[in-house]
Scaffold this motif. Structure first.
Motif, mmCIF file in Angstrom:
data_model
loop_
_atom_site.group_PDB
_atom_site.id
_atom_site.type_symbol
_atom_site.label_atom_id
_atom_site.label_comp_id
_atom_site.label_asym_id
_atom_site.label_seq_id
_atom_site.Cartn_x
_atom_site.Cartn_y
_atom_site.Cartn_z
ATOM 1 N N ASP A 131 32.210 32.120 24.261
ATOM 2 C CA ASP A 131 31.972 33.253 23.365
ATOM 3 C C ASP A 131 31.681 34.546 24.107
ATOM 4 N N ALA A 132 31.319 34.465 25.379
ATOM 5 C CA ALA A 132 31.028 35.673 26.159
ATOM 6 C C ALA A 132 32.260 36.230 26.859
ATOM 7 N N ARG A 133 33.445 35.723 26.539
ATOM 8 C CA ARG A 133 34.666 36.209 27.184
ATOM 9 C C ARG A 133 34.858 37.723 27.015
ATOM 10 N N PRO A 134 34.683 38.298 25.805
ATOM 11 C CA PRO A 134 34.829 39.759 25.693
ATOM 12 C C PRO A 134 33.830 40.521 26.548
ATOM 13 N N ALA A 135 32.608 40.008 26.660
ATOM 14 C CA ALA A 135 31.606 40.699 27.475
ATOM 15 C C ALA A 135 31.958 40.622 28.954
ATOM 16 N N ARG A 136 32.461 39.482 29.406
ATOM 17 C CA ARG A 136 32.885 39.396 30.806
ATOM 18 C C ARG A 136 34.059 40.337 31.068
ATOM 19 N N GLY A 137 34.970 40.437 30.101
ATOM 20 C CA GLY A 137 36.072 41.375 30.249
ATOM 21 C C GLY A 137 35.594 42.813 30.319
ATOM 22 N N TRP A 138 34.563 43.127 29.528
ATOM 23 C CA TRP A 138 33.987 44.477 29.552
ATOM 24 C C TRP A 138 33.419 44.783 30.928
ATOM 25 N N VAL A 139 32.723 43.828 31.518
ATOM 26 C CA VAL A 139 32.148 44.032 32.859
ATOM 27 C C VAL A 139 33.257 44.271 33.882
ATOM 28 N N ARG A 140 34.316 43.500 33.811
ATOM 29 C CA ARG A 140 35.415 43.689 34.763
ATOM 30 C C ARG A 140 36.076 45.052 34.576
ATOM 31 N N GLN A 141 36.191 45.494 33.344
ATOM 32 C CA GLN A 141 36.824 46.786 33.067
ATOM 33 C C GLN A 141 35.982 47.947 33.599
ATOM 34 N N HIS A 142 34.671 47.855 33.491
ATOM 35 C CA HIS A 142 33.805 48.963 33.877
ATOM 36 C C HIS A 142 33.348 48.859 35.335
ATOM 37 N N ALA A 143 32.843 47.722 35.753
ATOM 38 C CA ALA A 143 32.552 47.395 37.151
ATOM 39 C C ALA A 143 32.046 48.574 37.979
ATOM 40 N N PRO A 144 30.819 49.049 37.729
ATOM 41 C CA PRO A 144 30.277 50.133 38.557
ATOM 42 C C PRO A 144 29.931 49.637 39.959
ATOM 43 N N ALA A 145 29.454 50.547 40.789
ATOM 44 C CA ALA A 145 29.282 50.236 42.209
ATOM 45 C C ALA A 145 28.286 49.114 42.459
ATOM 46 N N ARG A 146 27.119 49.158 41.778
ATOM 47 C CA ARG A 146 26.067 48.182 42.045
ATOM 48 C C ARG A 146 25.709 47.444 40.750
ATOM 49 N N LEU A 163 35.579 41.347 40.865
ATOM 50 C CA LEU A 163 37.017 41.481 40.680
ATOM 51 C C LEU A 163 37.391 42.873 40.180
ATOM 52 N N GLY A 164 36.479 43.489 39.429
ATOM 53 C CA GLY A 164 36.732 44.831 38.924
ATOM 54 C C GLY A 164 36.520 45.925 39.953
ATOM 55 N N GLY A 165 35.946 45.593 41.100
ATOM 56 C CA GLY A 165 35.788 46.577 42.170
ATOM 57 C C GLY A 165 34.376 46.962 42.513
ATOM 58 N N SER A 166 33.374 46.325 41.913
ATOM 59 C CA SER A 166 31.984 46.635 42.267
ATOM 60 C C SER A 166 31.756 46.335 43.741
ATOM 61 N N ALA A 167 31.082 47.248 44.427
ATOM 62 C CA ALA A 167 30.862 47.085 45.861
ATOM 63 C C ALA A 167 29.719 46.126 46.159
ATOM 64 N N THR A 168 28.699 46.124 45.308
ATOM 65 C CA THR A 168 27.530 45.264 45.488
ATOM 66 C C THR A 168 27.265 44.516 44.190
ATOM 67 N N VAL A 169 27.197 43.197 44.282
ATOM 68 C CA VAL A 169 26.891 42.362 43.113
ATOM 69 C C VAL A 169 25.858 41.332 43.538
ATOM 70 N N LYS A 170 24.737 41.305 42.846
ATOM 71 C CA LYS A 170 23.694 40.318 43.094
ATOM 72 C C LYS A 170 23.565 39.408 41.876
ATOM 73 N N ASN A 171 23.609 38.106 42.101
ATOM 74 C CA ASN A 171 23.473 37.112 41.044
ATOM 75 C C ASN A 171 22.137 36.404 41.200
ATOM 76 N N VAL A 172 21.348 36.350 40.138
ATOM 77 C CA VAL A 172 20.010 35.766 40.199
ATOM 78 C C VAL A 172 19.910 34.607 39.228
ATOM 79 N N ASP A 173 19.399 33.465 39.714
ATOM 80 C CA ASP A 173 19.183 32.323 38.826
ATOM 81 C C ASP A 173 18.125 31.404 39.426
ATOM 82 N N LEU A 174 17.479 30.639 38.546
ATOM 83 C CA LEU A 174 16.420 29.733 38.963
ATOM 84 C C LEU A 174 16.968 28.409 39.491
ATOM 85 N N SER A 175 18.265 28.202 39.402
ATOM 86 C CA SER A 175 18.878 26.952 39.849
ATOM 87 C C SER A 175 19.799 27.188 41.042
ATOM 88 N N ARG A 176 19.497 26.532 42.149
ATOM 89 C CA ARG A 176 20.397 26.611 43.303
ATOM 90 C C ARG A 176 21.743 25.961 42.977
#
Length: 313
Positions: A131-146, A163-176
């Motif tokens: 269900d989050a496919r449109p939101a992921r597409g939105w992120v790829r379309q906009h993809a700011p620097a950080r 994939l959209g061109g962001s230079a820095t992407v940090k992913n945070v989660d409680l599960s390794r």
């Protein structure tokens, strides 16, 4: 209900041709809330929201396989108390093997041409939320620097930002475990996935740590669970989302964006947006634009998912 499977699936038949082989084949609004069927390549994931006998479960799984041309079907039992029972009844809620047909321990499926690792027998969550496919597409379309992707799970939002061109992407989660799964998704798209871009630990702690360091991001993605137990107690989205929005605002650059998601049918969209706005006010920030993103055409009449992109002052 079984007689309606083929015409319902036919409504989504164009999606694979458009580069999406992971999608909702039948939604609960089309089955009177009884079940849903997700497709991942030739594997099906049948989610049950009503009580079925073992024979009825097997018959429904077989009918879904026949209608969708599936090699195997996995079962997810989702009673109202499933979020509380997940740790004590895991194998009953999500049997690791298929209920019908051949096993598919791992499937590489596409969403808008992007490959993801899907594990149909992996607990109640199989690697991606369709269900989050449109939101992921939105992120790829906009993809700011950080970009900061909080509650990253298998890092779908972070992957699309990269994939959209962001230079820095940090992913945070409680599960390794899920962060490593996210690194696998990066690798499928040929992207580097250095460990220091996958931050393990409590999201709230990381927000405070990043704020102390003076880090600021052009986009912060919030996709928390609706309910969780943590070292600081219970998290309930309907009560605590405003506090989360305030912490996220503290690491959002001026003019930056905040993408807020909530999968909770019991929270109306207006209440959700009000919580976010109050949280932004507490952080001394104002929003001057809000874009509401839907759940996608394969989720007709869906109201469970709230996804709003905010632009902050």
């Amino acid at each position: 209900m079984i007689d309606r499977l083929a015409p319902l699936l036919a409504r989504r038949a164009h999606l694979p041709a458009q580069g999406t082989t992971f999608y909702r084949g039948v939604h609960t609004t089309e089955t009177a809330g009884q079940f849903a069927l997700d497709l991942a390549g030739d594997a099906g994931v049948l989610s049950l929201y009503a009580d079925f006998s073992p024979q009825e479960e097997a018959e429904l799984a077989g009918a879904c396989a026949a209608a969708a041309g599936l090699a195997g079907v996995y079962l997810k039992r989702r009673p109202p108390e499933a979020r509380h029972a997940a740790n004590v009844a895991r194998e009953w809620l999500s049997p690791p093997g298929p209920v019908w047909g051949e096993a598919r321990a791992e499937v590489t499926a596409l969403e808008n041409g992007v490959p993801y690792v899907i594990r149909p027998g992996s607990d109640l969550s199989i690697g991606l939320f369709a269900d989050a496919r449109p939101a992921r597409g939105w992120v790829r379309q906009h993809a700011p620097a950080r970009v900061l992707n909080a509650f990253a799970y298998t890092c779908g939002f972070g992957l699309n930002a990269a994939l959209g061109g962001s230079a820095t992407v940090k992913n945070v989660d409680l599960s390794r475990k899920v962060l490593a799964w996210g690194q696998e998704n990066y690798a499928l798209s040929g992207l580097n996935a250095p460990d220091d871009d996958f931050l393990y630990g409590d999201v709230f702690d990381w927000f405070r740590r990043l704020a102390r360091r003076g880090d600021a991001f052009d986009l912060v993605v919030l996709d928390p669970p609706s309910f969780a137990r943590g070292k600081t107690g219970l998290w309930r989205a309907e009560r605590d989302y405003g506090r989360l929005a305030a912490l996220a605002a503290a690491v959002t650059a001026p003019g930056g964006g905040l993408l807020t998601l909530l999968n909770h049918a019991g929270v109306p969209a207006a209440s959700f947006e009000r919580m976010v706005r109050l949280g932004l006010e507490d952080a001394g920030r104002r929003e001057h634009a809000a874009q509401r993103l839907g759940a996608g055409e394969d989720f007709p009449e869906a109201t469970h998912l709230k996804a709003v992109a905010w632009t902050l002052d």
